[in-house]
Design a protein around this motif. Structure first.
Motif, PDB file in Angstrom:
ATOM      1  N   ARG A 124       0.827  -1.198   0.000  1.00  0.00           N
ATOM      2  CA  ARG A 124       0.000   0.000   0.000  1.00  0.00           C
ATOM      3  C   ARG A 124       0.870   1.260   0.000  1.00  0.00           C
ATOM      4  O   ARG A 124       1.898   1.311   0.664  1.00  0.00           O
ATOM      5  CB  ARG A 124      -0.921   0.013   1.220  1.00  0.00           C
ATOM      6  CG  ARG A 124      -1.961  -1.094   1.233  1.00  0.00           C
ATOM      7  CD  ARG A 124      -2.755  -1.048   2.533  1.00  0.00           C
ATOM      8  NE  ARG A 124      -3.738  -2.116   2.565  1.00  0.00           N
ATOM      9  CZ  ARG A 124      -4.982  -2.006   2.092  1.00  0.00           C
ATOM     10  NH1 ARG A 124      -5.376  -0.847   1.579  1.00  0.00           N
ATOM     11  NH2 ARG A 124      -5.817  -3.015   2.152  1.00  0.00           N
ATOM     12  N   LEU A 125       0.411   2.258  -0.728  1.00  0.00           N
ATOM     13  CA  LEU A 125       1.121   3.536  -0.782  1.00  0.00           C
ATOM     14  C   LEU A 125       1.253   4.143   0.617  1.00  0.00           C
ATOM     15  O   LEU A 125       2.311   4.671   0.975  1.00  0.00           O
ATOM     16  CB  LEU A 125       0.378   4.507  -1.701  1.00  0.00           C
ATOM     17  CG  LEU A 125       0.491   4.242  -3.211  1.00  0.00           C
ATOM     18  CD1 LEU A 125      -0.589   4.999  -3.952  1.00  0.00           C
ATOM     19  CD2 LEU A 125       1.866   4.635  -3.720  1.00  0.00           C
ATOM     20  N   THR A 126       0.181   4.062   1.409  1.00  0.00           N
ATOM     21  CA  THR A 126       0.220   4.665   2.748  1.00  0.00           C
ATOM     22  C   THR A 126       1.226   3.967   3.653  1.00  0.00           C
ATOM     23  O   THR A 126       1.930   4.616   4.432  1.00  0.00           O
ATOM     24  CB  THR A 126      -1.173   4.615   3.391  1.00  0.00           C
ATOM     25  OG1 THR A 126      -1.668   3.266   3.316  1.00  0.00           O
ATOM     26  CG2 THR A 126      -2.143   5.539   2.685  1.00  0.00           C
ATOM     27  N   ASP A 127       1.335   2.637   3.539  1.00  0.00           N
ATOM     28  CA  ASP A 127       2.297   1.897   4.368  1.00  0.00           C
ATOM     29  C   ASP A 127       3.732   2.243   3.977  1.00  0.00           C
ATOM     30  O   ASP A 127       4.603   2.416   4.831  1.00  0.00           O
ATOM     31  CB  ASP A 127       2.069   0.393   4.218  1.00  0.00           C
ATOM     32  CG  ASP A 127       0.730  -0.047   4.804  1.00  0.00           C
ATOM     33  OD1 ASP A 127       0.194   0.692   5.644  1.00  0.00           O
ATOM     34  OD2 ASP A 127       0.228  -1.114   4.403  1.00  0.00           O
ATOM     35  N   LEU A 128       3.977   2.332   2.675  1.00  0.00           N
ATOM     36  CA  LEU A 128       5.317   2.669   2.198  1.00  0.00           C
ATOM     37  C   LEU A 128       5.694   4.094   2.593  1.00  0.00           C
ATOM     38  O   LEU A 128       6.849   4.371   2.935  1.00  0.00           O
ATOM     39  CB  LEU A 128       5.399   2.503   0.682  1.00  0.00           C
ATOM     40  CG  LEU A 128       5.483   1.065   0.184  1.00  0.00           C
ATOM     41  CD1 LEU A 128       5.350   1.010  -1.334  1.00  0.00           C
ATOM     42  CD2 LEU A 128       6.797   0.428   0.608  1.00  0.00           C
ATOM     43  N   PHE A 129       4.712   4.986   2.549  1.00  0.00           N
ATOM     44  CA  PHE A 129       4.985   6.366   2.935  1.00  0.00           C
ATOM     45  C   PHE A 129       5.350   6.448   4.416  1.00  0.00           C
ATOM     46  O   PHE A 129       6.243   7.203   4.811  1.00  0.00           O
ATOM     47  CB  PHE A 129       3.776   7.250   2.630  1.00  0.00           C
ATOM     48  CG  PHE A 129       3.964   8.695   2.994  1.00  0.00           C
ATOM     49  CD1 PHE A 129       5.123   9.378   2.632  1.00  0.00           C
ATOM     50  CD2 PHE A 129       2.994   9.384   3.701  1.00  0.00           C
ATOM     51  CE1 PHE A 129       5.310  10.707   2.971  1.00  0.00           C
ATOM     52  CE2 PHE A 129       3.162  10.720   4.038  1.00  0.00           C
ATOM     53  CZ  PHE A 129       4.320  11.376   3.662  1.00  0.00           C
ATOM     54  N   HIS A 130       4.674   5.653   5.232  1.00  0.00           N
ATOM     55  CA  HIS A 130       4.989   5.629   6.662  1.00  0.00           C
ATOM     56  C   HIS A 130       6.430   5.165   6.892  1.00  0.00           C
ATOM     57  O   HIS A 130       7.182   5.802   7.647  1.00  0.00           O
ATOM     58  CB  HIS A 130       4.027   4.704   7.403  1.00  0.00           C
ATOM     59  CG  HIS A 130       4.363   4.535   8.861  1.00  0.00           C
ATOM     60  ND1 HIS A 130       4.169   5.542   9.795  1.00  0.00           N
ATOM     61  CD2 HIS A 130       4.916   3.486   9.537  1.00  0.00           C
ATOM     62  CE1 HIS A 130       4.579   5.122  10.973  1.00  0.00           C
ATOM     63  NE2 HIS A 130       5.030   3.887  10.855  1.00  0.00           N
ATOM     64  N   SER A 131       6.820   4.086   6.240  1.00  0.00           N
ATOM     65  CA  SER A 131       8.192   3.583   6.415  1.00  0.00           C
ATOM     66  C   SER A 131       9.211   4.556   5.821  1.00  0.00           C
ATOM     67  O   SER A 131      10.319   4.697   6.341  1.00  0.00           O
ATOM     68  CB  SER A 131       8.344   2.203   5.774  1.00  0.00           C
ATOM     69  OG  SER A 131       8.054   2.240   4.395  1.00  0.00           O
ATOM     70  N   GLN A 160      -5.702   7.888  -4.186  1.00  0.00           N
ATOM     71  CA  GLN A 160      -6.727   7.227  -3.380  1.00  0.00           C
ATOM     72  C   GLN A 160      -8.128   7.649  -3.824  1.00  0.00           C
ATOM     73  O   GLN A 160      -9.060   6.829  -3.834  1.00  0.00           O
ATOM     74  CB  GLN A 160      -6.521   7.550  -1.901  1.00  0.00           C
ATOM     75  CG  GLN A 160      -5.371   6.790  -1.251  1.00  0.00           C
ATOM     76  CD  GLN A 160      -5.190   7.169   0.211  1.00  0.00           C
ATOM     77  OE1 GLN A 160      -5.489   8.284   0.620  1.00  0.00           O
ATOM     78  NE2 GLN A 160      -4.686   6.230   1.001  1.00  0.00           N
ATOM     79  N   ALA A 161      -8.249   8.919  -4.199  1.00  0.00           N
ATOM     80  CA  ALA A 161      -9.543   9.402  -4.689  1.00  0.00           C
ATOM     81  C   ALA A 161      -9.948   8.703  -5.987  1.00  0.00           C
ATOM     82  O   ALA A 161     -11.134   8.644  -6.323  1.00  0.00           O
ATOM     83  CB  ALA A 161      -9.490  10.916  -4.899  1.00  0.00           C
ATOM     84  N   LYS A 162      -8.985   8.163  -6.692  1.00  0.00           N
ATOM     85  CA  LYS A 162      -9.249   7.429  -7.928  1.00  0.00           C
ATOM     86  C   LYS A 162      -9.322   5.927  -7.701  1.00  0.00           C
ATOM     87  O   LYS A 162      -9.389   5.138  -8.652  1.00  0.00           O
ATOM     88  CB  LYS A 162      -8.153   7.742  -8.957  1.00  0.00           C
ATOM     89  CG  LYS A 162      -8.185   9.166  -9.491  1.00  0.00           C
ATOM     90  CD  LYS A 162      -7.055   9.380 -10.478  1.00  0.00           C
ATOM     91  CE  LYS A 162      -7.225  10.716 -11.193  1.00  0.00           C
ATOM     92  NZ  LYS A 162      -8.368  10.720 -12.129  1.00  0.00           N
ATOM     93  N   GLY A 163      -9.249   5.529  -6.425  1.00  0.00           N
ATOM     94  CA  GLY A 163      -9.346   4.110  -6.112  1.00  0.00           C
ATOM     95  C   GLY A 163      -8.038   3.353  -6.211  1.00  0.00           C
ATOM     96  O   GLY A 163      -8.013   2.123  -6.161  1.00  0.00           O
ATOM     97  N   ILE A 164      -6.916   4.065  -6.329  1.00  0.00           N
ATOM     98  CA  ILE A 164      -5.600   3.433  -6.433  1.00  0.00           C
ATOM     99  C   ILE A 164      -4.947   3.447  -5.050  1.00  0.00           C
ATOM    100  O   ILE A 164      -4.694   4.514  -4.493  1.00  0.00           O
ATOM    101  CB  ILE A 164      -4.713   4.172  -7.450  1.00  0.00           C
ATOM    102  CG1 ILE A 164      -5.324   4.063  -8.847  1.00  0.00           C
ATOM    103  CG2 ILE A 164      -3.293   3.615  -7.436  1.00  0.00           C
ATOM    104  CD1 ILE A 164      -4.574   4.856  -9.902  1.00  0.00           C
TER     105      ILE A 164
END
Length: 478
Positions: A124-131, A160-164
């Motif tokens: 997930r983009l959010t998980d990678l951004f956190h790390s 995320q707004a586009k469902g990605i």
């Protein structure tokens, strides 16, 4: 080395392609992995080990699908001899492993081939951004984090707004589309490139972590060529006359209260009136301020291991204009010289950092001060904008380009006529040109409060204590 390449930082990568016969059965047809080295020999050895893992996987997959599993791998030895191996045969696979062992390949963990299989892990983009934030927390300066992290957050929110939500869903077309969105919201091509650079760094991090198996989608996306970047430095905008009045005149009491250290107090005045860069000011030594034929000068140089200049043209002498002389700067200079000697830093309590040199606190404090008074994009107006402001004033006063370049420390290398035939500007003449700029500021009001000769003792002692702590900590980790 087959299927390998270097990125712009010099790190080697290997790029492997899944055979067409397997395309219907995989989610990714190309695999890219960092070899985590800039050394060609080591990259060669690592690429061999990864290649055998990949080719073995291809052979196994082909057999499972009913194929003959035939797959050759050609190895070129350091002496130029080429050997072909059929990795579907046990004896040839054994011979291959013996060969690479003899030429020095160390056994590495098998490559994560699930990244090109149907049951591959997704991130997930959010998980990678956190790390990513955790990894960069100590390596990025605070100002850099403040600029980079929001850009990546906006990028993730947009998709995320586009469902990605997974990083492997971002490819070159998605990256290109997002850059168009940034272009529409930003006036400066260089600012757009800064966004692209930030996102490229995020994807580089993900690739190095083995979480993104494709080429960086933001690679080679610059709007401004490297050779033309200097022409586009207008991404740092100058302050308007009204903003200068607000920052230095109308909010004088706030200025004095905020800038309670000599570097914070004097640096904005010096940069505004001389065009000096913030790092040029912060790294000055006591001996770099002296008189030449009665004219006080700042000697900007790279003498010693502790100094750096942006370009050779940055090495120059800049006269102290009347505005600086009206403050009690020379009184401060005399105090530091008397207490710490000529070889001391002009601001002896400053500590050098890897990313910002001695100028970190100056830039940060100016930004915080400015943010409370004027509303502006941080990427457009900061401490450097003081330098842009005097540059704009000189253009308004129709000063010749060679003179402006001499004052700002810009290169003359592209101006053959000036390089060969141009005159040398005398310091007194440069000072008279700087003094003609009317800032509408009463500089005589800017008197730093020394109170007594011990005003710097606490700051200098604190620096010495911190340096001793770092030395002890470094010794304990060895």
């Amino acid at each position: 080395m087959q299927n390998t390449y270097q990125n712009r930082h010099g790190t080697f990568y290997i790029r492997l392609f899944v055979p067409k016969i397997l395309h219907p059965h995989v989610t990714r047809t190309k695999f890219v992995q960092s070899l985590r080295t800039k050394d060609r020999k080591l990259a060669y050895l690592r690429s061999l080990q990864i290649s055998i893992d990949f080719e073995s996987w291809v052979a196994d997959m082909t057999k499972k699908l009913g194929g003959d599993g035939f797959r050759e791998l050609t190895v070129t030895l350091p002496d130029g001899v080429k050997i072909d191996f059929d990795l579907s045969l046990a004896e040839e696979r054994s011979a291959y492993e013996d060969t690479i062992e003899k030429i020095g390949v160390f056994k590495q963990p098998a490559i994560a081939l699930r990244d090109v299989s149907t049951d591959g892990a997704r991130y997930r983009l959010t998980d990678l951004f956190h790390s990513y934030k955790v990894a960069k927390e100590k390596t990025f300066a605070e100002a850099t984090r403040a600029a980079y992290f929001p850009r990546i957050e906006k990028f993730i929110e947009y998709h995320q707004a586009k469902g990605i939500i997974f990083i492997d869903e971002i490819r070159k077309p998605q990256a290109s589309d997002y850059r168009e969105v940034v272009i529409q919201s930003q006036d400066s091509p260089l600012t757009v490139d800064n966004y692209t650079k930030t996102l490229k760094g995020f994807f580089d991090y993900s690739i190095d972590a083995g979480k993104y198996p494709f080429e960086n989608p933001f690679a080679n996306m610059h709007l401004v060529k490297k050779s033309e970047r200097e022409k586009h430095t207008d991404s740092w905008l100058p302050y308007s006359n009204e903003e200068i009045q607000l920052l230095f005149v109308k909010e004088f009491e706030a200025y004095v209260k905020r800038f309670d250290k000599p570097d914070l107090f004097f640096a904005p005045i010096i940069s505004l009136t001389t065009g000096m860069r913030v790092d040029e000011i912060a790294q000055l030594q006591v001996s770099d301020v002296y008189q030449v034929n009665g004219t006080w000068v700042f000697d900007i140089n790279d003498n010693g291991d502790d100094k750096e200049v942006k370009t050779p043209a940055s090495i120059r002498k800049m006269p102290l204009c009347t505005g600086v002389l009206m403050t009690n700067f020379l009184e401060y200079h005399s105090l530091v010289k008397r207490k710490y000697g000529e070889t001391a830093l002009l601001f002896p309590y400053l500590t050098k950092t890897a990313s910002n040199g001695y100028a970190k606190n100056i830039g940060y404090n100016w930004t915080q001060y400015k943010k409370k008074l004027i509303v502006v994009d941080q990427s457009q107006k900061n401490f450097h904008s003081l330098r842009k402001t005097i540059g704009a004033r000189m253009v308004d006063m129709e000063y010749d380009l060679p003179l402006r370049k001499r004052i700002l420390g810009h290169s003359m290398s592209g101006d053959i006529t000036q390089t060969v035939y141009g005159k040398k500007y005398e310091l007194e003449y440069i000072r008279s040109c700087l003094d003609k700029i009317n800032w509408e500021i009463s500089f005589i009001k800017f008197q730093f409060q020394f109170k007594n000769d011990r005003v710097l003792d606490g700051l200098v002692n604190k620096k010495a204590i911190n340096e001793r702590r770092k030395t002890i900590k470094a010794g304990s980790q060895k």
